[in-house]
Design a protein around this motif. Structure first.
Motif, PDB file in Angstrom:
ATOM      1  N   THR A 188       0.841  -1.201   0.000  1.00 61.11           N
ATOM      2  CA  THR A 188       0.000   0.000   0.000  1.00 61.11           C
ATOM      3  C   THR A 188       0.877   1.252   0.000  1.00 61.11           C
ATOM      4  O   THR A 188       1.775   1.395   0.832  1.00 61.11           O
ATOM      5  CB  THR A 188      -0.933   0.028   1.224  1.00 61.11           C
ATOM      6  OG1 THR A 188      -1.875  -1.046   1.130  1.00 61.11           O
ATOM      7  CG2 THR A 188      -1.703   1.340   1.305  1.00 61.11           C
ATOM      8  N   VAL A 190       1.449   4.587   1.082  1.00 59.80           N
ATOM      9  CA  VAL A 190       0.951   5.387   2.204  1.00 59.80           C
ATOM     10  C   VAL A 190       1.593   6.770   2.186  1.00 59.80           C
ATOM     11  O   VAL A 190       2.813   6.902   2.104  1.00 59.80           O
ATOM     12  CB  VAL A 190       1.259   4.705   3.550  1.00 59.80           C
ATOM     13  CG1 VAL A 190       0.719   5.542   4.705  1.00 59.80           C
ATOM     14  CG2 VAL A 190       0.670   3.300   3.591  1.00 59.80           C
ATOM     15  N   LEU A 227      -3.234   5.023   0.184  1.00 59.52           N
ATOM     16  CA  LEU A 227      -3.835   5.550   1.406  1.00 59.52           C
ATOM     17  C   LEU A 227      -3.258   6.930   1.696  1.00 59.52           C
ATOM     18  O   LEU A 227      -2.042   7.112   1.762  1.00 59.52           O
ATOM     19  CB  LEU A 227      -3.542   4.607   2.578  1.00 59.52           C
ATOM     20  CG  LEU A 227      -3.956   5.098   3.966  1.00 59.52           C
ATOM     21  CD1 LEU A 227      -5.470   5.149   4.090  1.00 59.52           C
ATOM     22  CD2 LEU A 227      -3.362   4.197   5.050  1.00 59.52           C
TER      23      LEU A 227
END
Length: 404
Positions: A188, A190, A227
């Protein structure tokens, strides 16, 4: 070949989708506290009708190149031809309770949600007609802007929303003189971003996520690949607020509180599940978020087994103040009791299934389906995994009228 001809002749094969383009543009104006928004449609065929569900106090001066009907909090837009435009002014500043902002613009930065900037829109169009969408944020000189979407070489965000034929932006936006830290954690991307000049623990937050997010993703394998975490201090809301692929967290919130809970992990569970409760099931939504924030800390080694059970005991004591869970909004004691109930449900599922199932299996289904959750649906899924009735999910127990 013969099979293909047969399918075509019987109309089984779906027609190839036809696309039109949606170009969202927001010009930020700190002096006026607004964003001037335009929605531009272009294509060989456009939706015959779009209905915008606006906030009358925030979406102002609505105009369009084609027919518009503005009635209360509903705007009906009927595009004509190959191009159509609608525009309005959006008031950015908004306060929650206790006088704190969940949306704010200053002369140095702006923080808001794009799904408030662009209100919910329902489109009437053939099923074969689908959209492609972009978002451009025009800001004062030397301002930067971030959203949960990928930015192309020209600085325009490429929107995606799988399964949606009409795409609109969702999630948090931060713009202005901002500083960011970024890392890839368990697949992910981030990003931690906040206004410059504030005491923000960007690197601490990334480090915290480096050992908690992989554990969380074992429960929620469909966690977003991108994210955005937006942080700021006063006068912003002194807590956390989740959004699509993103969340806001006040700069003063600890990564782990003294009671061994984590507001950041709580909001990350909301991001992961994407569920909402009906008028009596918000306790399920908030209880899952709190329970898995605790579970993630325990499973990742952030807290010991002893601290974990002490936290549950504290929550049980607090939750005794609100015996009825079937209320519209879950907060404080209601969420505390909900967390303990879910812990008991989890133990029962594991025991009755000889360890083959757990609450993890239930929440994985919820996170895949997303949308609204009801007590009936949740109980059905939990009892299916348990293989036995669950007295903890009986209505009379949840209302505090009897013990399980």
């Amino acid at each position: 070949m013969a099979l293909s001809l047969l399918l075509m002749s019987t109309g089984v094969l779906a027609a190839d989708p036809e696309y039109y383009d949606i170009r969202y543009k927001a010009r930020l104006n700190p002096e006026e506290g607004t964003a001037h928004v335009s929605i531009n449609l272009e294509g060989g065929e456009l939706p015959s009708e779009l209905t915008l569900h606006i906030n009358k106090e925030r979406h102002l001066n609505i105009e369009g190149s084609d027919e518009l009907e503005v009635e209360g909090e509903k705007v009906v837009w009927r595009p004509k031809g190959r191009r159509s435009t609608l525009q309005y002014d959006f008031v950015i500043d908004e306060k929650k309770s206790r006088g704190r902002y969940d949306s704010r613009i200053t002369d140095k930065w702006a923080i808001f949600r794009s799904d408030k900037l662009i209100p919910p829109i329902s489109a009437r169009a053939p099923k074969s007609l689908q959209s492609r969408a972009t978002l451009e944020i025009e800001a004062p000189e030397k301002w930067n802007a971030l959203t949960p979407y990928v930015k192309d070489d020209s600085g325009i965000f490429q929107l995606n929303d799988p399964g949606r034929r009409f795409i609109r932006p969702k999630g948090w936006v931060i713009a202005g003189h901002i500083g960011s830290r970024q890392d890839i954690i368990d697949g992910t991307d981030v990003v931690i971003s906040a206004p410059l000049g504030e005491n923000i623990r960007r690197q601490d937050t990334l480090a915290f996520l480096s050992w908690t997010l992989p554990e969380l993703k074992k429960v929620f394998p469909e966690f977003p690949q991108k994210l955005l975490i937006v942080m700021a201090g006063d006068p912003m809301w002194r807590g956390g607020l989740s959004g699509t692929r993103s969340l806001f967290m006040h700069a003063d919130r600890p990564l782990i509180s003294g009671n061994r809970t984590s507001s950041l992990l709580h909001e990350l569970v909301h991001v992961a599940t994407g569920i909402r409760g009906d008028k009596e099931s918000d306790w399920i939504v908030e209880g899952i978020a709190e329970y898995y924030s605790l579970e993630t800390l325990r499973r990742s080694g952030g807290i010991s087994e002893r601290r974990y059970h002490e936290a549950l005991e504290d929550l049980a004591h607090w939750g005794s103040e609100s015996p009825n869970l079937l209320v519209k909004r879950s907060a404080g004691p209601v969420t505390a009791r909900a967390t303990v109930v879910l812990h008991e449900v989890d133990k029962t599922i594991q025991k009755s299934s000889d360890g083959k199932s757990s609450l993890d299996d239930v929440v994985k289904i919820l996170a895949t389906e997303r949308g609204e959750i009801t007590l009936k649906k949740f109980r059905h899924l939990a009892e299916k995994e348990a293989g036995v009735p669950l007295p903890q999910l009986e209505r009379t127990f949840l209302e505090g009228k009897k013990k399980p």
